[in-house]
Write a protein that holds these residues in place. Structure first.
Motif, PDB file in Angstrom:
ATOM      1  N   GLN A  58       0.832  -1.207   0.000  1.00  0.00           N
ATOM      2  CA  GLN A  58       0.000   0.000   0.000  1.00  0.00           C
ATOM      3  C   GLN A  58       0.867   1.258   0.000  1.00  0.00           C
ATOM      4  O   GLN A  58       0.598   2.212  -0.734  1.00  0.00           O
ATOM      5  N   ASP A  59       1.915   1.269   0.818  1.00  0.00           N
ATOM      6  CA  ASP A  59       2.816   2.415   0.869  1.00  0.00           C
ATOM      7  C   ASP A  59       3.527   2.598  -0.473  1.00  0.00           C
ATOM      8  O   ASP A  59       3.656   3.725  -0.977  1.00  0.00           O
ATOM      9  N   ASN A  60       3.971   1.496  -1.070  1.00  0.00           N
ATOM     10  CA  ASN A  60       4.643   1.567  -2.376  1.00  0.00           C
ATOM     11  C   ASN A  60       3.716   2.092  -3.466  1.00  0.00           C
ATOM     12  O   ASN A  60       4.131   2.856  -4.343  1.00  0.00           O
ATOM     13  N   LEU A  61       2.446   1.681  -3.400  1.00  0.00           N
ATOM     14  CA  LEU A  61       1.471   2.198  -4.371  1.00  0.00           C
ATOM     15  C   LEU A  61       1.289   3.708  -4.206  1.00  0.00           C
ATOM     16  O   LEU A  61       1.184   4.440  -5.190  1.00  0.00           O
ATOM     17  N   GLY A  62       1.263   4.145  -2.957  1.00  0.00           N
ATOM     18  CA  GLY A  62       1.154   5.571  -2.706  1.00  0.00           C
ATOM     19  C   GLY A  62       2.304   6.350  -3.329  1.00  0.00           C
ATOM     20  O   GLY A  62       2.101   7.424  -3.919  1.00  0.00           O
ATOM     21  N   VAL A  63       3.510   5.786  -3.236  1.00  0.00           N
ATOM     22  CA  VAL A  63       4.687   6.435  -3.834  1.00  0.00           C
ATOM     23  C   VAL A  63       4.536   6.526  -5.350  1.00  0.00           C
ATOM     24  O   VAL A  63       4.844   7.563  -5.959  1.00  0.00           O
ATOM     25  N   GLU A 114       4.528   7.363 -11.448  1.00  0.00           N
ATOM     26  CA  GLU A 114       5.379   6.325 -12.052  1.00  0.00           C
ATOM     27  C   GLU A 114       4.534   5.087 -12.352  1.00  0.00           C
ATOM     28  O   GLU A 114       4.071   4.401 -11.448  1.00  0.00           O
ATOM     29  N   GLY A 115       4.335   4.827 -13.625  1.00  0.00           N
ATOM     30  CA  GLY A 115       3.530   3.688 -14.041  1.00  0.00           C
ATOM     31  C   GLY A 115       2.040   3.958 -14.008  1.00  0.00           C
ATOM     32  O   GLY A 115       1.251   3.161 -14.532  1.00  0.00           O
ATOM     33  N   VAL A 116       1.650   5.045 -13.361  1.00  0.00           N
ATOM     34  CA  VAL A 116       0.245   5.466 -13.270  1.00  0.00           C
ATOM     35  C   VAL A 116       0.207   6.981 -13.412  1.00  0.00           C
ATOM     36  O   VAL A 116       1.231   7.661 -13.283  1.00  0.00           O
TER      37      VAL A 116
END
Length: 263
Positions: free
Chosen positions: A183-188, A194-196
């Protein structure tokens, strides 16, 4: 006619007797299977107790016996003992051997540990390609730590060019199971675009979810940092999204009969 009837009756009795014998054989087979499963369960418990009490040699012996009989839990535990050297000398070849056998029987944890061995290069040179392969197997079996590691490898370009989109997909898989690192990595990724597509509201949502279990974590810092870049209305919207997402996570992970719908 009486002889014929008697013969037919006798013939029927033979079938009944044969049926009873067959039923007894089947019942014996079922009892044998049940007994064998109980014996294996007791042996696994005995091995675990020995391991927990520091009797590693006895644990290794029991796990070895069960592994040779095809028990995948024993194969996993034996592989871990050889890999980590718990009370016995490390034997990485034996670790890879037994973890591979357990993985071939569908164990979800074994391929994750194989991925770690190849990523770290324990007992040999590093192989990011093999690490990715095993992490993918484990992730597809629902092992969230493997999905996170696979996402990190894509994000940092370990063994192949960077691919943030692929990283995000693996993070999302683990995040939807409640993994806070994912979840934290997705937030980053959402914060940096990046990628989104860059989206501070979704970034805040994922940071907030990752921060929920602990008030002292990296995710808390990320959430508070991005909040300084957002308008109050955006923060309010993000908080609403995080509440909805949290409800969905609880519903899907604790009530598996309900359908899951992810944003």
């Amino acid at each position: 006619m009486l002889i014929a009837i008697g013969g037919a009756a006798l013939f029927g009795l033979h079938w009944i007797a044969a049926g009873l014998i067959g039923m007894r054989a089947c019942l014996a087979a079922v009892l044998l299977v049940i007994t064998a499963e109980v014996v294996v369960a007791n042996s696994l418990e005995e091995a675990k107790t020995a391991h927990d009490n520091g009797d590693f040699r006895n644990a290794e012996r029991i796990y070895s016996e069960l592994s040779n009989q095809g028990d995948r839990i024993a194969q996993l535990q034996l592989g871990l003992m050889y890999d980590e050297g718990h009370g016995i000398p490390r034997q990485h070849q034996q670790a890879v051997r037994w973890l591979s056998v357990a993985a071939s029987q569908g164990d979800p944890e074994a391929p994750y540990y194989l991925g770690r061995i190849y990523q770290d290069g324990r007992g040999g040179s590093k192989s990011y390609a093999r690490a990715r392969q095993w992490y993918r197997v484990a992730a597809e079996r629902g092992q969230t730590k493997a999905a996170v590691n696979l996402g990190v490898m894509y994000a940092f370009g370990l063994g192949a060019p960077k691919n943030y989109r692929a990283a995000g997909q693996w993070f999302l898989l683990a995040a939807n199971y409640g993994d806070t690192k994912a979840q934290d990595n997705l937030g980053v990724l959402y914060q940096n675009g990046e990628g989104v597509r860059r989206d501070y509201i979704k970034a805040y949502m994922w940071f907030a979810l990752a921060a929920a279990p602990s008030s002292d974590s990296e995710a808390v810092k990320h959430r508070d940092q991005i909040a300084r870049l957002m308008a109050p209305s955006q923060i309010e919207q993000a908080q609403k999204l995080s509440s909805e997402k949290m409800y969905a996570l609880i519903r899907c992970n604790f009530f598996s009969t309900l359908p899951c719908h992810w944003r």
